[in-house]
Design an enzyme around this catalytic site. Structure first.
Site, PDB file in Angstrom:
ATOM      1  N   HIS A 189      -1.290 -37.954 -14.111  1.00  0.00           N
ATOM      2  CA  HIS A 189      -0.175 -37.198 -14.665  1.00  0.00           C
ATOM      3  C   HIS A 189      -0.670 -35.871 -15.222  1.00  0.00           C
ATOM      4  O   HIS A 189      -1.794 -35.767 -15.713  1.00  0.00           O
ATOM      5  CB  HIS A 189       0.516 -37.995 -15.778  1.00  0.00           C
ATOM      6  CG  HIS A 189       1.148 -39.256 -15.267  1.00  0.00           C
ATOM      7  ND1 HIS A 189       2.388 -39.265 -14.682  1.00  0.00           N
ATOM      8  CD2 HIS A 189       0.698 -40.529 -15.231  1.00  0.00           C
ATOM      9  CE1 HIS A 189       2.683 -40.497 -14.310  1.00  0.00           C
ATOM     10  NE2 HIS A 189       1.668 -41.287 -14.636  1.00  0.00           N
ATOM     11  N   ASN A 190       0.181 -34.880 -15.167  1.00  0.00           N
ATOM     12  CA  ASN A 190      -0.120 -33.566 -15.713  1.00  0.00           C
ATOM     13  C   ASN A 190       0.122 -33.610 -17.218  1.00  0.00           C
ATOM     14  O   ASN A 190       1.265 -33.576 -17.669  1.00  0.00           O
ATOM     15  CB  ASN A 190       0.747 -32.503 -15.043  1.00  0.00           C
ATOM     16  CG  ASN A 190       0.453 -31.110 -15.553  1.00  0.00           C
ATOM     17  OD1 ASN A 190      -0.323 -30.917 -16.493  1.00  0.00           O
ATOM     18  ND2 ASN A 190       1.085 -30.122 -14.942  1.00  0.00           N
TER      19      ASN A 190
END
Length: 180
Positions: A113-114
């Site tokens: 995930h960013n």
């Protein structure tokens, strides 16, 4: 920055890659059987994965406790060993060359995930491991990792990026410490 996990959405470009019925059968029946510790044997595990779309070469040994997220995104070469508790978390494709050894507890992670995005956007990257490579116990490979042919990833190493052919890497983050 505050994480706003309620804003997370699966990217519209991403798909699980198989119809709902196939996914349901895999998660309800196939995956629990594959990882079952009370059922010995390797040949039936290979057949099970192939039945769900994995491409697996001959002479492979698959141990109890093996976990595969999506078999239809898995390609395994000839004579590979996938050990106990190896986890192939393949939201994106994972490709293993011939004679690859994944030791106990290895984790191949193709999705992350960013953490800079409030919505925690999904980021994907395939993992490719060249022929004759050895990924030692408890090693972790990040999305987008490419392991060169004949390379060794040492016990507990955390790898992100590229490992040259024939290199030996160790540590977190993994660094080259020698040649095979």
């Amino acid at each position: 920055m505050i994480q706003q996990l309620d804003r997370y959405r699966t990217p519209p470009s991403w798909s699980p890659g198989a119809p709902l019925l196939v996914r349901s059968l895999w998660f309800g029946l196939g995956s629990p059987l594959l990882s079952a510790r009370w059922l010995p044997g390797s040949a039936w595990r290979v057949a099970l994965l192939r039945g769900f779309g994995a491409r697996i070469g001959s002479g492979c040994r698959l141990k109890p406790g093996l976990r595969v997220k999506f078999p239809w995104r898995l390609q395994v070469g000839q004579s590979c060993w996938l050990a106990e508790d190896a986890w192939l978390d393949n939201l994106a494709p994972i490709t293993l060359g011939d004679r690859v050894c994944l030791s106990q507890g290895t984790y191949l992670c193709t999705g992350n995930h960013n953490f800079r995005s409030p919505g925690f956007d999904l980021r994907l990257g395939p993992i490719t491991i060249g022929s004759d490579a050895w990924i030692a116990a408890r090693a972790v490979l990040a999305p987008g990792t490419v392991i060169g042919a004949g390379a060794v990833v040492a016990l507990g190493a955390v790898v992100s990026g590229q490992v040259p052919a024939g290199a030996i890497v160790r540590g977190n983050p993994a660094v080259v410490v020698g040649e095979r």
